[in-house]
Design an enzyme around this catalytic site. Structure first.
Site, PDB file in Angstrom:
ATOM      1  N   GLU B  63       3.210  25.848 -55.094  1.00 22.08           N
ATOM      2  CA  GLU B  63       2.979  26.243 -53.479  1.00 22.08           C
ATOM      3  C   GLU B  63       3.050  25.552 -52.644  1.00 22.08           C
ATOM      4  OE1 GLU B  63       1.459  27.465 -56.405  1.00 22.08           O
ATOM      5  OE2 GLU B  63       1.651  29.475 -56.351  1.00 22.08           O
ATOM      6  N   PHE B 125     -10.351  38.815 -60.373  1.00 24.12           N
ATOM      7  CA  PHE B 125      -9.386  37.958 -60.871  1.00 24.12           C
ATOM      8  C   PHE B 125      -8.598  37.502 -59.495  1.00 24.12           C
ATOM      9  CE2 PHE B 125      -5.224  37.220 -62.861  1.00 24.12           C
ATOM     10  CZ  PHE B 125      -5.409  36.011 -63.575  1.00 24.12           C
ATOM     11  N   GLN B 126      -8.391  36.210 -59.735  1.00 20.99           N
ATOM     12  CA  GLN B 126      -7.387  35.666 -58.456  1.00 20.99           C
ATOM     13  C   GLN B 126      -7.752  36.001 -57.150  1.00 20.99           C
ATOM     14  OE1 GLN B 126      -3.347  35.739 -59.627  1.00 20.99           O
ATOM     15  NE2 GLN B 126      -3.731  34.044 -60.866  1.00 20.99           N
ATOM     16  N   LYS B 175      -3.449  43.735 -51.817  1.00 19.44           N
ATOM     17  CA  LYS B 175      -2.299  44.189 -52.718  1.00 19.44           C
ATOM     18  C   LYS B 175      -2.205  45.667 -51.988  1.00 19.44           C
ATOM     19  CE  LYS B 175       0.027  44.358 -56.971  1.00 19.44           C
ATOM     20  NZ  LYS B 175      -0.344  44.245 -58.617  1.00 19.44           N
ATOM     21  N   MET B 495       0.802   0.532 -50.278  1.00 13.49           N
ATOM     22  CA  MET B 495       0.022   0.524 -48.956  1.00 13.49           C
ATOM     23  C   MET B 495      -1.547   0.105 -49.414  1.00 13.49           C
ATOM     24  SD  MET B 495       0.067   0.483 -45.596  1.00 13.49           S
ATOM     25  CE  MET B 495       1.447   1.296 -44.872  1.00 13.49           C
TER      26      MET B 495
HETATM   27  C1  LIG Z   1      -2.407  12.853 -51.287  1.00 13.39           C
HETATM   28  C2  LIG Z   1      -2.692  11.689 -51.136  1.00 13.39           C
HETATM   29  N1  LIG Z   1      -3.443  11.031 -51.818  1.00 13.39           N
HETATM   30  C3  LIG Z   1      -3.681   9.706 -51.377  1.00 13.39           C
HETATM   31  C4  LIG Z   1      -3.443   8.729 -50.389  1.00 13.39           C
HETATM   32  C5  LIG Z   1      -3.488   7.560 -50.213  1.00 13.39           C
HETATM   33  N2  LIG Z   1      -2.297   6.668 -50.110  1.00 13.39           N
HETATM   34  C6  LIG Z   1      -1.826   6.408 -48.951  1.00 13.39           C
HETATM   35  S1  LIG Z   1      -0.424   5.402 -49.153  1.00 13.39           S
HETATM   36  C7  LIG Z   1      -0.917   5.296 -50.924  1.00 13.39           C
HETATM   37  C8  LIG Z   1       0.312   4.773 -51.707  1.00 13.39           C
HETATM   38  C9  LIG Z   1       1.465   5.288 -51.886  1.00 13.39           C
HETATM   39  O1  LIG Z   1       2.319   4.649 -52.883  1.00 13.39           O
HETATM   40  P1  LIG Z   1       4.035   4.702 -52.920  1.00 13.39           P
HETATM   41  O2  LIG Z   1       4.359   6.054 -52.692  1.00 13.39           O
HETATM   42  O3  LIG Z   1       4.339   4.012 -54.322  1.00 13.39           O
HETATM   43  O4  LIG Z   1       4.429   3.843 -51.496  1.00 13.39           O
HETATM   44  P2  LIG Z   1       4.552   2.550 -51.142  1.00 13.39           P
HETATM   45  O5  LIG Z   1       3.183   2.185 -50.231  1.00 13.39           O
HETATM   46  O6  LIG Z   1       4.116   1.732 -52.267  1.00 13.39           O
HETATM   47  O7  LIG Z   1       5.603   2.354 -50.307  1.00 13.39           O
HETATM   48  C10 LIG Z   1      -1.910   6.091 -51.187  1.00 13.39           C
HETATM   49  C11 LIG Z   1      -2.390   6.212 -52.579  1.00 13.39           C
HETATM   50  C12 LIG Z   1      -2.457   9.662 -49.610  1.00 13.39           C
HETATM   51  N3  LIG Z   1      -1.987   9.163 -48.524  1.00 13.39           N
HETATM   52  N4  LIG Z   1      -2.092  11.043 -49.946  1.00 13.39           N
END
Ligand SMILES: Cc1ncc(C[n+]2csc(CCOP(=O)(O)OP(=O)(O)O)c2C)c(N)n1
Ligand SMILES: [Mg+2]
Lengths: 174, 599
Positions: B63, B125-126, B175, B495
């Protein structure tokens, strides 16, 4: 940059006209908690049954910038029809209702009654060992009276929170 | 026919089930596609969907992806995106997408099933308190308990989603209300009782703005996603205004494409990973015109050092954006397009001359900053620089000349995409800005491709993010959507790794992408094509192969593992405390302990 001198904390009494629908109070309260604004007092009741409108009075505090934010955030809620900072609209009245129970006997009873009279509090319940006084006024007055009752046997206090209205012809309409 | 008999006739003719009311109202609101996933509480709606052809249902695999797909659909078309999910887990899975849309002002209507009204509150439920859970994640939400009100609620939901600052609206539908019958009513023509956002800018404020702008010696236009929301005409007017005034223009992440990236008056993106020239121009300007942006913390850096000497004009449809983070001198509430039109007219009508001499000096200062060439990188040897991969992707798609839409995941690759892929038109760039949701890009690309079947849709991805909604490969296969997933695979949550390198002493705690799948086999198992490129010499061929393939592709591009994204304004630092590329780095200055607290 605009005036930075207005960084002073002030109290604001905000009146909000809203559609009287389920969840509206949760929306308003959620906005305050979610954005970290404080609520000193909040009251709500239907004021126009036919058009299903309620009026909320919120007493809050912050810098002018924060209070402007609060108003704008309230205003963009869909069921909110009108937001007004009574503190800015000019002179306004603020009132609160308090019920206060004092449990005492003998000389202390007499003293409680004398003070109630001086503060124009009404006796709405009495037993040989207790009084319930009803009192309206602004917060300072209610607090002063409560403080005086404390040594005399203050047992219970209940307050409605503040309601407010502007003086003069200006009226808040939805 | 008398009015009475006419009323009687329409009222009997228009009695239908709640499910039919919903579909008819969606159709009346112009919905042709709905992204969703079935379940017990929405079976009546799925049954009604089965019996009609006007609305196409796209079956996602999660979803959250339905919501991101609807976001991609909405942002690339300017229409309201539409979602249908079941109660309980269906609704909670959608929450991340809803908040993403709220933060980025994307208009959506999401319908969730709910347990029948008599069971609400029973831990049935749900059952979930969906309106409670989503109250802070939507612009507005409704729980409809009375089928007689259903039609008007659906119409109102669309009105609220698209008017004012757009956003997601949720309708929770028990529902029994779907199964009950009630009258259909058309969308009202009368103004809404309480929600009437101001669209027309105030003339007096426009005049004040023009006085400031005409008197400006070091002006800048700072334009954001609000211009995308105002429609393509607003971007055209922005371009016209910037050209007419000769002012420099910068875009926020969400605003990319509202001003042509290829134009010489464009300074690039601003903010944390913005260009040197854009950030220094913001810092040093004397008049700032912000249209449709919200002084986000990624843009301002340390607030008390943000553009300290400037007069600020802020145009926004949302009053609550004004003076929220940054106090401004002139506030203009209204639609970005109408505001730009008013500014253009007032500029032309105003006889006060511009400070052309000062403006020329300002441009020569900017040209000096530009000469720094802050986005330069050296592609040497066989290891592919991620910047180079995006640059080549951009150049090759330019050569092809096909209409191209880019979505991204979240991380370094997202910032590099913003820096190295040029956008000349609005609505062609979809990224999760406000919430920064990893896993956004693949489903968003899906939604874009549904709306634009013949266009080229590329998800510029990171290997970590793309795994967060990888199940949607199955949806791509089912609907034969030729989305290209272009993974810059650095084997790191890059990052996160970058922040750990710069701020946490190189302790790479849990940021290595271990046990990655073989993306080629993964693609193949989802009936798509997989490509892996590991050497710079093969990059162009890989990109061309991906673009030439008529179906879904995952291109796994092995890039340098330790590359950092620059320029960078470390959190808590000011615009003029930017770190440039590695060669000028000299340690990370400007990161205070206060800054470390910030994200
Ligand atoms: C749902 C979610 N969880 C954690 C983060 C924190 N976060 C930001 S960038 C990142 C790493 C992303 O890695 P990747 O997709 O390999 O991209 P890269 O930076 O290596 O280009 C994380 C864990 C986030 N933005 N979103
Ligand atoms: Mg990575």
């Amino acid at each position: 940059m605009p005036d930075q001198a207005d960084n002073k904390f002030r109290t604001a009494t905000i009146a909000v006209l809203v559609d009287n629908e389920p969840g509206i109070l949760a929306r308003v309260v959620g906005l305050f908690s979610g954005r970290g604004y404080n609520i000193e007092s909040l009251t709500v009741a239907a004021v126009d049954e036919e058009r299903a409108i309620s009026r909320i009075t919120i007493v809050t505090g912050g810098t002018d910038m924060v209070i402007e934010q609060i108003k704008a955030q309230l205003d963009r809620l869909v069921p909110v029809r009108k937001v007004c900072d009574l503190s800015l609209e000019g002179p306004h009245l603020a009132r609160e209702l308090m019920l206060i129970k004092v449990v005492c006997t003998g000389e202390q009873r007499m003293e409680a009654l004398r003070l109630a009279d001086a503060f124009r509090a009404r006796v709405v319940d009495a037993t040989t060992a207790s009084f319930v006084f009803e009192m309206t006024g602004n917060g300072d007055k209610l607090e002063a009276f409560t403080a005086l009752m404390r040594p005399l046997g203050l047992a219970e206090v209940v307050r409605t929170g503040v309601i407010g209205i502007t003086r003069g012809t200006y009226s808040l309409k939805a | 026919m008398s009015a009475a008999t006419l009323n009687a006739a329409t009222s009997t003719a228009d009695i239908m089930t709640g499910a039919e009311i919903v579909l008819r109202a969606l159709k009346e609101q112009g919905v042709d596609t709905i992204f969703g996933y079935p379940g017990g509480a929405v079976l009546p709606l799925y049954d009604a969907l089965f019996q009609q052809n006007a609305i196409r249902h796209i079956l996602v695999r999660h979803e959250q992806a339905a919501v991101h797909a609807a976001e991609g659909y909405a942002r690339s078309t300017g229409k309201v995106g539409c979602i249908l999910v079941t109660s309980g887990p269906g609704a909670t899975n959608a929450v991340t997408g809803l908040l993403d849309a709220l933060m980025d002002s994307i208009p959506l209507v999401c319908i969730t099933g709910q347990v029948p009204t008599h069971l609400i509150g029973n831990d049935a439920f749900q059952e979930a308190d969906t309106t409670g859970i989503t109250r802070p994640a939507t612009k507005h939400n409704y729980l409809v308990k009375d089928v007689k009100k259903l039609a008007s609620v659906v119409h109102e939901a669309f009105y609220v989603a698209r008017n004012g600052r757009p956003g997601p609206v949720l309708i929770d539908l028990p529902k029994d209300v779907m199964l009950g019958s009630g009258p259909y009513s058309e969308a009202p023509t009368a103004p809404h009782r309480s929600y009437r956002p101001q669209r027309e800018p105030n003339a007096e404020s426009i005049q004040q703005a023009i006085r400031l702008l005409k008197g400006a010696k070091r002006p800048i236009v700072y334009a954001g996603g609000g211009i995308v929301n105002a429609g393509p005409e607003a971007s055209r007017l922005l371009t016209e205004f910037v050209r007419l005034t000769g002012f420099p223009c910068t875009n926020t992440l969400m605003g990319l494409g509202t001003y042509p990236a290829s134009d010489k008056q464009f300074l690039g993106m601003l903010g944390m990973h913005g260009t040197y020239e854009a950030n220094l121009a913001m810092h040093g300007c004397d008049v700032m015109l912000n249209i449709g942006a919200r002084f986000d913390d990624r843009v301002t850096g340390r607030l008390n050092a943000f553009s300290p000497g400037s007069k600020k004009i802020h145009c926004d449809i949302d009053q609550s954006s004004i003076n929220k983070n940054v106090p401004v001198d002139v506030a203009i509430i209204g639609d970005a397009g109408l505001t730009l039109k008013a500014l253009l007219e007032a500029w032309q009508a105003d006889s006060q001359p511009q400070h052309t001499g000062a403006l020329a000096e300002w441009w020569s200062k900017i040209t000096e900053w530009r000469a720094n060439d802050c986005l330069r990188y050296r592609q040497e040897g066989s290891i592919i620089k991620p910047q180079h991969a995006i640059r080549r992707l951009y150049e090759i798609t330019q050569e092809l000349g096909r209409e191209t839409f880019i979505t991204t995941e979240v991380g370094q690759h997202q910032m590099w995409a913003a820096q190295y892929f040029g956008f000349d038109k609005p609505n062609h760039w979809m990224t999760s800005g406000g919430l920064g949701t990893m896993g956004y890009g693949l489903p968003a690309a899906m939604g874009v491709q549904i709306a634009h079947p013949d266009a080229l849709v590329i998800d510029i991805a990171g290997e970590a993010s793309t795994l967060m909604n990888i199940q949607e490969m199955s949806t791509l296969a089912q609907y034969r959507l030729p989305v290209k997933v272009f993974i810059l695979n650095n084997e790191y949550m890059g990052m996160v790794r970058q922040w750990q390198e710069l701020l946490h002493g190189g302790r790479y705690s849990e940021s290595y992408s271990s046990a990655l799948p073989d993306f080629v086999k993964l693609a193949e198992s989802f009936h798509a094509k997989g490509i892996r490129v590991t050497r710079a010499e093969d990059l162009d061929a890989g990109i061309r192969e991906m673009l030439a393939y008529p179906g879904t592709v995952i291109a796994d591009i092995a890039v340098a593992k330790d590359e950092n994204c620059f320029p960078m304004i470390p959190s808590g630092a000011a615009h003029n405390e930017m770190i440039l590329g590695e060669d000028q780095e000299g340690g990370v200055k400007g990161v205070t302990d206060e800054g470390k607290v910030l994200v």
